[in-house]
Design a protein around this motif. Structure first.
Motif, PDB file in Angstrom:
ATOM      1  N   HIS A   1       1.143  -1.086   0.300  1.00 54.13           N
ATOM      2  CA  HIS A   1       0.136  -0.476   0.010  1.00 54.13           C
ATOM      3  C   HIS A   1       0.687   1.411   0.100  1.00 54.13           C
TER       4      HIS A   1
ATOM      5  N   ARG B   1      -4.550   4.810  -4.837  1.00 55.07           N
ATOM      6  CA  ARG B   1      -5.263   4.396  -3.664  1.00 55.07           C
ATOM      7  C   ARG B   1      -6.833   4.757  -3.611  1.00 55.07           C
TER       8      ARG B   1
ATOM      9  N   LEU C   1      -8.797   2.762  -5.382  1.00 53.88           N
ATOM     10  CA  LEU C   1      -8.665   0.759  -4.413  1.00 53.88           C
ATOM     11  C   LEU C   1      -9.968   1.573  -3.581  1.00 53.88           C
ATOM     12  N   LEU C   2      -9.530   2.698  -3.044  1.00 51.05           N
ATOM     13  CA  LEU C   2     -10.842   3.183  -1.712  1.00 51.05           C
ATOM     14  C   LEU C   2     -11.958   3.416  -2.523  1.00 51.05           C
TER      15      LEU C   2
ATOM     16  N   SER D   1     -13.743  -0.237  -2.763  1.00 50.81           N
ATOM     17  CA  SER D   1     -13.556  -1.048  -1.899  1.00 50.81           C
ATOM     18  C   SER D   1     -15.290  -1.621  -1.281  1.00 50.81           C
TER      19      SER D   1
ATOM     20  N   ARG E   1     -14.934   0.326   3.954  1.00 51.44           N
ATOM     21  CA  ARG E   1     -13.698   0.659   4.034  1.00 51.44           C
ATOM     22  C   ARG E   1     -12.622   0.159   5.268  1.00 51.44           C
TER      23      ARG E   1
ATOM     24  N   TYR F   1      -9.908  -2.136   3.524  1.00 50.32           N
ATOM     25  CA  TYR F   1      -9.203  -1.279   3.109  1.00 50.32           C
ATOM     26  C   TYR F   1      -8.397  -1.356   3.971  1.00 50.32           C
TER      27      TYR F   1
END
Length: 707
Positions: free
Chosen positions: A48, A56, A59-60, A63, A66, A69
């Motif tokens: 990460h 980032r 990907l967040l 997700s 949360r 992650y």
């Protein structure tokens, strides 16, 4: 819904008497799984830190939760596991889980004590203590009201095995067996081999026990019978292995992946019976067929021209499956969720079949999987093992790579969200890398074969690529891991929650995996939809009308139209299965992409079409102008069963648009009959149809003369 404990306990007591414990001490395996997870989380944290801010953020956004992650405040695996366990306990507390207050107090005390601990070894010990609390809390989940899991002991081919061949290799996969896991959420689960001692009552194996290579079990809706494949033939049996019967003979090359339809009177399965192979390889194609639960009345469910995988039943009583859609476009662009009736009618793709941008390579700098403009690089390549989530409109699936095994990320699909051609309907559980992470990266844990208990909790298999370590360069954001200790090299059975917590349920000592977990209990009733086609035993019955096709307005499309174009005709084109070899000598006079016109039908001035339909053929539609020149072509295929009426709002239309309130003009008259084209009913061939025109019009002579 009756209680599995009351109905099935006598049967399972008999099985338990013959149970053989396989493997070392179970508690040791569980503790080792925590050590594996510790190293995995350490790798995750390091990974990460090397991702770009853009990755980032992406990907967040993708997700599902949360908590699964990485937080910027997470310094080590202990930080991660504390907050994920807090989320788990709070969720189970809200669902009425027992003893959650006790676990919450224990966790709070551990969290407080950990804040003053900086020594890595001591923090690692605190991590183990948190994992102990987490496991006890997870197993107090009221959804785990079952004492037996059905699963498949399975040998997974090495990385790089083509997804088409994964299950066709079952004749060579040893040992693959159908098993029970008894008391799966206890400290002492046991494994039973259901086939041990079971004797086949009919067919070519009559009087014999089945050897290895039994794959892909499915449990009937009433929870009383198991269907599975062995030697690419279908079988069924009672829960205790009795009444073991062969259902199909594998005619045409093989049958596998059975799925019970609601009512337990019929099965849908995948078969090679249609014949043919893929156009970019010589691997066989297969699509869905159906039969009664005794193997009789075997009929085609699908006439699709490429491969289909993993049929299951959704909460509406329809079949949900993965289709490789491969008509006149990139081979890797569409292997996503499809839904059709239990008789195969009206197949539709809720999302993913037309990604944006529509191209994947033109103007894209390789490697395309790292380019945000590449449509296939910003979403799953394949969505496999798709299953409807109970009491939910959502699905869980495996986001798998192309040209590899059916393992990768787990994703949640919500068809209620308007499809943007990329990720609007898809969220990822426990994401690590940008897509396609399971093929573009070398050392990633892979999920697979999910069985949803709710929107938040899943049974599944979990394990890394087989001995795959990151070797890529620093510029790609990869690091060479320097891990000591043991890494599992196979899929094991796990319980997963939306927060990213995992609980090992079973692991064999040998290299054989455990996949396809299924609770042994009856399933909630889903609608039992009527059969509307006239195939098999229904052929020729009263009400068997001719098949028809209607389009409300061909101008409703998701691609821009040429200016001032007027559509007058719709051509119906048949796609033929590719021969077993795509090399020219074996392709015949028409080539590997053989197709022919079945005729043209008129398009009314309001854009509507109504015509008789060719049945039992993979076809696509082409829109023609007044000069019968092609303007727009369908980049998928359709098919019509006997007696079916197939209707479309437009051509690749927006599924969220509203049909017109008035009746289309074409439907105010009888259906048109397709008019034959000049070459008649014959596949299009350059040497037979085009070359003579060029030669007869002096084209060739003139070009030769003028060089």
């Amino acid at each position: 819904m009756f209680s599995m404990r009351i109905v099935f306990l006598p049967v399972l007591a008999v099985l338990l008497a013959s149970t053989t414990e396989i493997g070392a001490d179970y508690t040791e395996k569980v503790h080792q799984s925590w050590e594996d997870e510790y190293r995995y989380l350490a790798f995750h944290l390091e990974r990460h830190s090397l991702l770009s801010d853009k990755d980032r953020s992406k990907l967040l956004e993708q997700s599902y939760d949360r908590e699964a992650y990485i937080y910027e405040t997470d310094q080590d695996p202990l930080d991660v596991v504390i907050r994920r366990t807090e989320a788990l306990i709070e969720d189970l507390k809200s669902k009425g889980g027992e003893s959650m207050n006790t676990y919450a107090v224990q966790l709070s005390e551990l969290k407080s004590a950990s804040q003053s601990v900086s020594n890595p070894a001591e923090r690692r010990e605190k991590y183990r203590e948190v994992r102990e609390i987490q496991r006890r809390a997870a197993f107090a989940n009221p959804l785990l009201d079952m004492d037996t899991l059905l699963f498949n002991r399975f040998y997974i081919p090495p990385k790089g095995s083509h997804m088409v061949l994964q299950n066709l290799k079952c004749r060579d996969l040893s040992p693959a067996r159908i098993c029970y896991l008894l008391d799966p959420f206890s400290d002492d689960p046991q494994v039973v081999d259901i086939l041990e001692g079971a004797v086949v009552e009919n067919g070519e194996f009559q009087g014999q026990e089945l050897g290895d290579c039994a794959i892909q079990p499915d449990l009937s809706f009433d929870g009383r019978r198991i269907a599975f494949a062995h030697d690419l033939k279908l079988f069924s049996m009672n829960l205790d292995g009795s009444n073991l019967r062969q259902l199909t003979d594998g005619n045409g090359g093989g049958d596998w992946d059975p799925c019970w339809l609601p009512g337990d009177e019929r099965l849908v399965f995948v078969s090679l019976r249609r014949g043919g192979s893929g156009r970019c390889h010589t691997k066989p194609t297969f699509c869905m067929y159906g039969c009664k639960s005794d193997g009789s009345d075997l009929i085609p469910i699908s006439y699709h021209e490429t491969n289909e995988w993993h049929p299951s039943i959704n909460n509406d009583g329809k079949i949900v499956y993965c289709r490789w859609d491969y008509v006149d476009r990139d081979s890797d662009i569409a292997h996503h969720i499809w839904i059709c009736g239990p008789d195969g009618t009206d197949p539709r793709a809720p999302h993913g079949n037309y990604p944006h941008p529509f191209h994947t390579l033109t103007g894209v700098q390789l490697p395309w999987y790292e380019n945000p403009g590449a449509g296939r690089g910003s979403r799953p390549w394949m969505e496999m093992n798709i299953r409807a989530i109970p009491n939910s409109p959502k699905y869980v699936a495996t986001a798998a790579p192309h040209h590899d095994r059916a393992f990768g990320s787990l994703v949640i699909i919500d068809p209620r969200v308007e499809d943007d051609g990329v990720m609007s309907q898809v969220k990822r559980i426990a994401p690590l890398d940008p897509f396609p992470e399971s093929e573009a990266r070398a050392f990633i844990y892979l999920w697979g074969t999910p069985w949803p208990l709710s929107e938040d909790y899943f049974l599944c298999s979990f394990g890394p690529h087989q001995a795959d370590y990151l070797k890529a360069s620093e510029k790609d954001g990869d690091v060479e891991p320097n891990y000591d200790g043991r890494w599992p090299k196979k899929q094991n059975l796990y319980l997963l929650d939306r927060f990213g917590n995992t609980q090992l349920l079973w692991e064999f000592d040998d290299s054989v995996a455990s996949i396809d977990p299924i609770p042994v209990r009856s399933r909630p009733n889903v609608p039992r939809l009527p059969t509307t086609t006239y195939q098999g035993e229904r052929s020729g019955r009263d009400g068997h009308y001719r098949a028809t096709i209607s389009v409300t307005d061909v101008y409703k499309a998701d691609m821009p139209w040429p200016a001032d174009v007027t559509i007058k005709w719709m051509r119906i084109v048949q796609l033929f299965p590719c021969p077993s070899s795509v090399s020219t000598p074996d392709s015949g006079p028409y080539g590997a992409n053989t197709r022919m016109s079945l005729g043209i039908v008129p398009v009314e001035d309001d854009g509507s079409v109504y015509c008789e339909a060719p049945i039992e053929k993979a076809v696509y539609f082409q829109l023609l102008d007044e000069n019968k020149m092609a303007v727009h072509s369908m980049r998928s295929d359709a098919f019509v069963h006997p007696g079916e009426h197939l209707s479309c709002l437009g051509c690749h239309e927006d599924r969220w648009s509203v049909p017109p309130s008035s009746t289309p003009k074409a439907q105010l008259r009888p259906p048109s009959r397709p008019e034959p084209e000049p070459i008649g009913l014959e596949p299009i061939s350059f040497p037979r149809h085009i070359r003579p025109i060029l030669e007869s019009n002096n084209c060739v002579a003139c070009h030769k003369e003028k060089n």
